[in-house]
Structures are given as C-alpha cells and as structure tokens.
Design a protein around this motif. Structure first.
Motif, PDB file in Angstrom:
ATOM      1  N   ALA A 201       0.833  -1.201   0.000  1.00 51.25           N
ATOM      2  CA  ALA A 201       0.000   0.000   0.000  1.00 51.25           C
ATOM      3  C   ALA A 201       0.867   1.249   0.000  1.00 51.25           C
ATOM      4  CB  ALA A 201      -0.913   0.008   1.233  1.00 51.25           C
ATOM      5  N   ALA A 202       0.243   2.382  -0.343  1.00 54.65           N
ATOM      6  CA  ALA A 202       0.934   3.672  -0.324  1.00 54.65           C
ATOM      7  C   ALA A 202       0.013   4.715   0.288  1.00 54.65           C
ATOM      8  CB  ALA A 202       1.312   4.085  -1.742  1.00 54.65           C
ATOM      9  N   THR A 206      -5.452   2.270  -0.533  1.00 53.92           N
ATOM     10  CA  THR A 206      -6.501   1.537   0.184  1.00 53.92           C
ATOM     11  C   THR A 206      -5.943   0.654   1.296  1.00 53.92           C
ATOM     12  OG1 THR A 206      -6.426  -0.277  -1.425  1.00 53.92           O
ATOM     13  CG2 THR A 206      -7.997   1.523  -1.839  1.00 53.92           C
ATOM     14  N   GLY A 207      -4.707   0.920   1.736  1.00 52.32           N
ATOM     15  CA  GLY A 207      -4.082   0.056   2.729  1.00 52.32           C
ATOM     16  C   GLY A 207      -4.858  -0.075   4.020  1.00 52.32           C
ATOM     17  N   ALA A 208      -5.552   0.973   4.446  1.00 57.92           N
ATOM     18  CA  ALA A 208      -6.298   0.932   5.700  1.00 57.92           C
ATOM     19  C   ALA A 208      -7.700   0.356   5.532  1.00 57.92           C
ATOM     20  CB  ALA A 208      -6.391   2.337   6.299  1.00 57.92           C
ATOM     21  N   ALA A 209      -8.108   0.093   4.296  1.00 61.83           N
ATOM     22  CA  ALA A 209      -9.422  -0.512   4.032  1.00 61.83           C
ATOM     23  C   ALA A 209      -9.258  -2.025   3.918  1.00 61.83           C
ATOM     24  CB  ALA A 209     -10.010   0.044   2.739  1.00 61.83           C
ATOM     25  N   LYS A 210     -10.271  -2.747   4.363  1.00 61.76           N
ATOM     26  CA  LYS A 210     -10.218  -4.214   4.256  1.00 61.76           C
ATOM     27  C   LYS A 210     -10.960  -4.602   2.981  1.00 61.76           C
ATOM     28  CE  LYS A 210     -10.397  -8.244   7.295  1.00 61.76           C
ATOM     29  NZ  LYS A 210      -8.952  -8.491   7.289  1.00 61.76           N
ATOM     30  N   PHE A 235       5.683  -6.810   4.317  1.00 67.88           N
ATOM     31  CA  PHE A 235       5.907  -5.772   3.318  1.00 67.88           C
ATOM     32  C   PHE A 235       6.615  -4.562   3.912  1.00 67.88           C
ATOM     33  CE2 PHE A 235       2.308  -8.160   1.626  1.00 67.88           C
ATOM     34  CZ  PHE A 235       2.703  -8.343   0.313  1.00 67.88           C
ATOM     35  N   LEU A 236       7.425  -3.915   3.087  1.00 70.58           N
ATOM     36  CA  LEU A 236       8.043  -2.638   3.434  1.00 70.58           C
ATOM     37  C   LEU A 236       7.249  -1.520   2.765  1.00 70.58           C
ATOM     38  CD1 LEU A 236      11.808  -3.612   2.948  1.00 70.58           C
ATOM     39  CD2 LEU A 236      10.391  -3.817   5.015  1.00 70.58           C
ATOM     40  N   ASP A 237       7.510  -0.283   3.169  1.00 69.00           N
ATOM     41  CA  ASP A 237       6.732   0.839   2.639  1.00 69.00           C
ATOM     42  C   ASP A 237       7.002   1.053   1.155  1.00 69.00           C
ATOM     43  OD1 ASP A 237       8.503   3.718   2.435  1.00 69.00           O
ATOM     44  OD2 ASP A 237       9.431   2.007   3.444  1.00 69.00           O
ATOM     45  N   GLY A 267      -1.820   4.226   9.065  1.00 72.66           N
ATOM     46  CA  GLY A 267      -1.738   5.141   7.931  1.00 72.66           C
ATOM     47  C   GLY A 267      -1.897   4.364   6.650  1.00 72.66           C
ATOM     48  N   THR A 268      -0.941   3.466   6.398  1.00 72.13           N
ATOM     49  CA  THR A 268      -1.028   2.617   5.205  1.00 72.13           C
ATOM     50  C   THR A 268      -1.326   1.169   5.572  1.00 72.13           C
ATOM     51  OG1 THR A 268       1.359   2.256   5.277  1.00 72.13           O
ATOM     52  CG2 THR A 268       0.560   4.051   3.880  1.00 72.13           C
ATOM     53  N   ILE A 269      -1.438   0.875   6.868  1.00 70.04           N
ATOM     54  CA  ILE A 269      -1.699  -0.497   7.280  1.00 70.04           C
ATOM     55  C   ILE A 269      -3.124  -0.644   7.800  1.00 70.04           C
ATOM     56  CG2 ILE A 269       0.739  -0.787   7.868  1.00 70.04           C
ATOM     57  CD1 ILE A 269      -0.059  -0.770  10.824  1.00 70.04           C
TER      58      ILE A 269
END
Length: 370
Positions: A201-202, A206-210, A235-237, A267-269
C-alpha cells in the motif's frame, strides 16, 4: 414457513428467517468437526441484505447458504468494489456463544465502505445479521482449544454496469466457517519472508481498508514466501522500501530486552482489532509501547545484537503468532532463540482468555449472542 427476526434495539431492518430445508447431515457435520482446517467448511445458512439507490438497505434475510446469481456485468467483477470483515464466535467457559468486539468490526467495515465509495450499514444491522446467522447455525460453533466459528461479513457491487462510477446496487452478506488453528501445527513460531520487490500500500491508497484488492495484490509476494520456505510475507513501505509495515494478513509487533514494544503506526496499514486490543492489554500491564516507523535495517541490527528478544504477528484468524525466523533476498536471521518468548505468550494467553471467558473482561469487549 418463513419466520421474522426483528432487531428492535435501534435498527429498522427485519430479517426473514428462511431455514435451510437440506442442511448438512448431522453425522457428516460431526465427522467434519473432527479435522477442522481453515475456511474450507461452511455452515448451513447465510445472512443477506440488499441495497439500492433511493431505497437503501432492504430485503434482509437469513437463508440457506447458496451461490449468488449475478450478472456478468456486475460492477464487482470489473472494478472490484468489494469489502469484508473477519470475526469469530467462541464458546466460552459456560458454553455460551460470544463475539469479541463486534462493534469494532462494524465500525471498520463502514470505514472501508467510505474509502471504497460504498454505502454504510448501521452497526445495529451489521451485528443483527451476524447474530441472526449464529442463532440459526449455533450448532456450528465448535468447542475446544483454538476452535471457533469464523464469520465473514462482506459487501460487493452487484449492479450490472460497465461505466466507471460507484455502483447503485450492493449485496451485504455474512457466511460462517467452523475453523481450527490458522497455521498448521498450532501455535508455533512462524517464518517470515521480507518482500523487496512488491509493496502492499501507499499513502492515499486503500491500505487501511479491508478490501479484496489489497489481498489479491499480496498473493504473488505470498507465493514468493512459500517458495523460500516461509509461512508469511512482510511488506516494506512503498516510498522508501525501508520501513516495516505489516504481513500479508496480519499486523506485527517487536519486543525488546527492556520489556518495551514497538509496532508500526497506522496510515497505510490495516487498523487490526486484534492489534488494537493487544496495545490496550500491553498498556494495562504497564508495558511501554510505541507506535512508530521501524525500519528493516533496525530490525536486522536489533535482532543481531540481542536487543530485540521477540517479534510476533497478530490478526483475527491467527490471533497471536510468534515470529521465529526472518528471511530475505541475501540472508536470514533469527529472533531470540527462534522459539517465541514470554511477552508474546503472556499477551496471547490474556487475549484468548478474555475471548473465551476464562479471564476477566475489564473493558467489556466480550459480547454474548442472544
């Protein structure tokens, strides 16, 4: 004859109860309970609610689990408007069926819906759908250490339309699957592959959405982990490829020799409910816990020096899993002695003890069904 289950607390929806006339034979169900895996066996019913523009949520029902008949042009098949949740029903020490923080699942579901331009559903209707399904399929809640009824609420765009815009029709559904431990062999340390070729994600994504797309994008990296003899991928950023974010389906924590804990900030997680609960339990015990960026370089150095003594991953499916070995392109290292540690085990025991009614529930997290 169909019955009606009305949620009188705060939601207007009434659920029609349409019992499955051909449920799984009892002997077959009991035989299947003898060797539970994860996500391969399903209960007899499902909860379904429809949404359409101008009408809102309607046609709520608990009905026989069956395939959906959707149009080939349904928006979900083309533009992936889809979200889901993961939660579990347990049998507590008294034999009652309980849920763990279902309001948090409902809130996160709606946060995902907002991000994916989908309609929100009231917390009361969300929980009523889950409880209605459990009431109909109560015998599907298994007993025993590590066993539970995994619940999968989800929503998808069902409108047949090929234009690029939010759909005007959606289906919300809850299905249930009796499960054993997520990892084969039970609660043992897992091995982790650090992905340097793929990101999850970035910022602004949508990283914070399931949503399913996040998981679809992680599968190639997960396959790479399997190819390298690992159980999971981390994963890394996306911006600097330096900061540890999360696993393919779990959040991550790092434990240090002074007793402190670090976990990557939101944030992105995904804002995991298990993650949130463990943070609160750690703070209840006076454990210094920081949510901040933590780099892969720091992880390697702290593991090598012995400053880091434990690391673990967490999520609804796996609950808490110690990380024993970390592999990456060019090398590998071990966390502590590779066998987990007392901080991880204490948090796992405290969390599962509250979930199953063995320990006191000071925060009121456990929700009794019925």
């Amino acid at each position: 004859m169909a019955q009606t289950l009305t949620n009188t607390a705060s939601a207007p929806l009434a659920f029609d109860i349409q019992p499955n006339t051909t449920p799984m034979p009892e002997a077959a169900r009991l035989e299947a309970f003898g060797h539970l895996g994860f996500g391969t066996l399903f209960s007899d019913h499902m909860a379904v609610i429809q949404w359409s523009e101008g009408k809102g949520w309607h046609s709520a029902r608990i009905t026989a689990r069956a395939p959906f008949q959707i149009d080939p042009a349904s928006a979900v098949l083309h533009y992936a408007q889809e979200i889901f949740e993961g939660m579990k029903a347990y049998r507590n020490a008294e034999g009652k069926v309980v849920l763990f923080r279902p309001q948090e699942n409902a809130r996160r579901f709606n946060a995902s819906a907002r991000r994916m331009a989908m309609p929100e559903i009231s917390e009361a209707d969300f929980i009523a759908a889950v409880e209605g399904l459990i009431a109909q399929d109560a015998k599907w809640v298994p007993e025993g250490e590590g066993a539970s009824l995994y619940l999968r609420p989800f929503m998808f765009a069902s409108e047949p339309f090929l234009g690029v815009r939010p759909a005007h029709e959606y289906i919300f559904c809850v299905i249930a699957s009796p499960v054993g431990p997520y990892f084969k062999g039970g609660a043992k340390p897992v091995s982790i592959w650090v992905s340097t070729d793929y990101t999850r994600a970035a910022r602004g994504g949508t990283g914070a959405a399931k949503c399913g797309g996040n998981y679809a994008a992680s599968l190639v990296a997960q396959s790479e982990a399997y190819d390298n003899g690992c159980d999971q991928v981390v994963f890394l950023d996306a911006a600097e490829h330096a900061w540890v974010e999360e696993l393919g389906g779990m959040n991550i924590f790092f434990v240090f020799e002074d007793g402190s804990i670090i976990t990557p900030e939101l944030g992105t997680i995904l804002p995991g409910i298990t993650r949130k609960s463990l943070i609160e339990l750690a703070k209840d015990s006076g454990v210094p816990l920081t949510e901040r960026h933590y780099s892969f370089a720091e992880w390697q150095a702290d593991a090598a020096s012995g400053r880091m003594t434990e690391a673990f991953a967490c999520g609804t499916a796996a609950v808490v899993a110690s990380i024993g070995t970390v592999k990456f392109r060019g090398g590998e290292f071990r966390i502590g002695d590779g066998q987990g540690g007392p901080v991880t085990e204490a948090l796992r025991q405290k969390l599962t003890g509250i979930q199953r009614g063995v320990l006191a529930d000071p925060h009121g997290w456990v929700h009794t069904v019925g």
